[in-house]
Design a protein around this motif. Structure first.
Motif, short mmCIF file in Angstrom:
data_model
loop_
_atom_site.label_atom_id
_atom_site.label_comp_id
_atom_site.label_asym_id
_atom_site.label_seq_id
_atom_site.Cartn_x
_atom_site.Cartn_y
_atom_site.Cartn_z
N THR A 105 0.85 -1.19 0.00
CA THR A 105 0.00 0.00 0.00
C THR A 105 0.89 1.25 0.00
OG1 THR A 105 -0.07 0.21 2.41
CG2 THR A 105 -1.69 -1.28 1.39
N PRO A 106 0.34 2.42 -0.31
CA PRO A 106 1.15 3.64 -0.25
C PRO A 106 1.72 3.90 1.14
CG PRO A 106 -0.88 4.04 -1.47
CD PRO A 106 -1.00 2.66 -0.87
N GLU A 107 1.06 3.37 2.18
CA GLU A 107 1.54 3.56 3.55
C GLU A 107 2.60 2.54 3.95
OE1 GLU A 107 -2.12 5.29 2.58
OE2 GLU A 107 -1.77 3.13 2.75
N GLY A 108 2.88 1.58 3.07
CA GLY A 108 3.91 0.59 3.37
C GLY A 108 3.39 -0.72 3.91
N GLY A 109 2.07 -0.87 4.05
CA GLY A 109 1.50 -2.15 4.42
C GLY A 109 1.44 -3.08 3.22
N LEU A 110 0.92 -4.26 3.43
CA LEU A 110 0.84 -5.25 2.35
C LEU A 110 -0.60 -5.37 1.86
CD1 LEU A 110 3.18 -7.98 3.87
CD2 LEU A 110 3.74 -6.36 2.04
N GLU A 111 -0.75 -5.39 0.56
CA GLU A 111 -2.07 -5.51 -0.06
C GLU A 111 -2.58 -6.94 0.08
OE1 GLU A 111 -3.90 -3.24 -1.40
OE2 GLU A 111 -2.66 -1.62 -2.23
N PRO A 112 -3.91 -7.11 0.16
CA PRO A 112 -4.46 -8.47 0.10
C PRO A 112 -4.07 -9.15 -1.21
CG PRO A 112 -6.13 -6.91 0.83
CD PRO A 112 -4.95 -6.10 0.35
N ILE A 113 -3.93 -10.46 -1.15
CA ILE A 113 -3.61 -11.23 -2.35
C ILE A 113 -4.50 -12.46 -2.35
CG2 ILE A 113 -1.64 -12.36 -1.21
CD1 ILE A 113 -0.25 -12.19 -4.03
N GLY A 114 -5.36 -12.58 -3.34
CA GLY A 114 -6.39 -13.59 -3.31
C GLY A 114 -7.27 -13.35 -2.10
N GLY A 115 -7.59 -14.40 -1.37
CA GLY A 115 -8.40 -14.28 -0.17
C GLY A 115 -7.59 -14.09 1.09
N LEU A 116 -6.32 -13.74 0.96
CA LEU A 116 -5.41 -13.65 2.09
C LEU A 116 -4.96 -12.22 2.35
CD1 LEU A 116 -3.18 -16.69 1.09
CD2 LEU A 116 -4.87 -16.67 2.94
N LYS A 117 -4.85 -11.86 3.62
CA LYS A 117 -4.28 -10.57 4.01
C LYS A 117 -2.92 -10.82 4.63
CE LYS A 117 -4.21 -6.12 4.95
NZ LYS A 117 -2.74 -6.03 5.17
N PRO A 118 -1.84 -10.35 3.98
CA PRO A 118 -0.49 -10.57 4.53
C PRO A 118 -0.14 -9.53 5.60
CG PRO A 118 -0.48 -10.19 2.13
CD PRO A 118 -1.79 -9.75 2.65
N TYR A 119 0.67 -9.97 6.56
CA TYR A 119 1.21 -9.08 7.58
C TYR A 119 2.71 -9.37 7.72
CZ TYR A 119 -3.63 -8.23 8.94
OH TYR A 119 -4.97 -7.88 8.94
N TRP A 120 3.50 -8.30 7.69
CA TRP A 120 4.96 -8.43 7.85
C TRP A 120 5.27 -8.74 9.30
CZ3 TRP A 120 8.63 -4.02 9.14
CH2 TRP A 120 9.97 -4.44 9.00
#
Length: 229
Positions: free
Chosen positions: A123-138
């Motif tokens: 994302t513009p804020e540096g988070g991770l975009e959802p991919i398929g049905g999954l939400k990634p977290y660093w």
């Protein structure tokens, strides 16, 4: 290799080679997302599981991180399905392609060819975009770009090596280079409060947030060591 249904849309595929190794198949509208790819010898079993479940085709591979026991079957699977995209956190790229050693290791080892994997969208804020049905977290610590994936619909957290587990109890992950950071990253479980969590090395954990206070107390020495470093 064995296949077990985790939830409505997720299956685990696992084997035992000195220790358990698990990867996951996630049913999507367009096919299957494979989370992690185990060892090379698991490629045939993974492909066979996708076919036998009738949930294919394989549409994408997402990695929790780039260690050898998480990426081993990638190239063999792509031999059957060329062009399937492979994703990992951008911080994993130089380490899993052999440009730089993983922290705590002396030698750089190319686990995947350079250019094969692409960075997870951010994302513009540096988070991770959802991919398929999954939400990634660093969730760094075990590896610089370690990521966990939350399937919000099924409320399942696919946690890679953020933890190990035994008989439903959380264990600290082995071979973790930054223990203080890994302990900090584990707080994602208290934030998300998933109903079910899967780890690569060990069995499933139900309602893991209920164990977190005990887990944090048991490993508080790692947090203290990190503050003193």
């Amino acid at each position: 290799m064995k296949v077990a249904r985790v939830s409505e849309n997720i299956w685990s595929v696992y084997t035992w080679l000195i220790f358990p190794i698990t990867v996951w198949l996630v049913k999507e509208e367009d096919g299957v997302t494979l989370v992690d790819a185990g060892l090379p010898v698991m490629a045939k079993g993974i492909a066979g599981a996708i076919r036998s479940l009738g949930i294919g085709p394989l549409k994408r591979i997402v990695l929790t991180h780039g260690h050898s026991d998480h990426v081993g079957a990638v190239t063999r699977l792509l031999g059957e399905r060329p062009g399937v995209p492979v994703y990992a956190h951008r911080l994993e790229m130089p380490h899993m392609t052999g440009e730089a050693p993983y922290p705590g290791r002396r030698k750089a080892v190319p686990y995947l060819p350079r250019g094969l994997a692409r960075p997870l969208p951010e994302t513009p804020e540096g988070g991770l975009e959802p991919i398929g049905g999954l939400k990634p977290y660093w969730t760094p610590g075990h590896a610089p770009g370690h990521v966990v994936y939350h399937h919000e619909q099924d409320d399942v957290l696919l946690a890679g090596d953020l933890f190990n587990a035994k008989k439903g109890r959380l264990r600290f992950p082995l071979f973790t280079f930054d223990k203080a950071r890994a302990l900090e990253s584990s707080l994602i479980v208290k934030e998300l409060k998933p109903a079910h969590m899967e780890v690569c090395h060990g069995g499933p954990v139900r309602h893991p947030a209920g164990q977190m206070d005990e887990y944090l107390r048991a490993h508080a020495r790692f947090a203290e060591a990190g503050r003193q470093a």
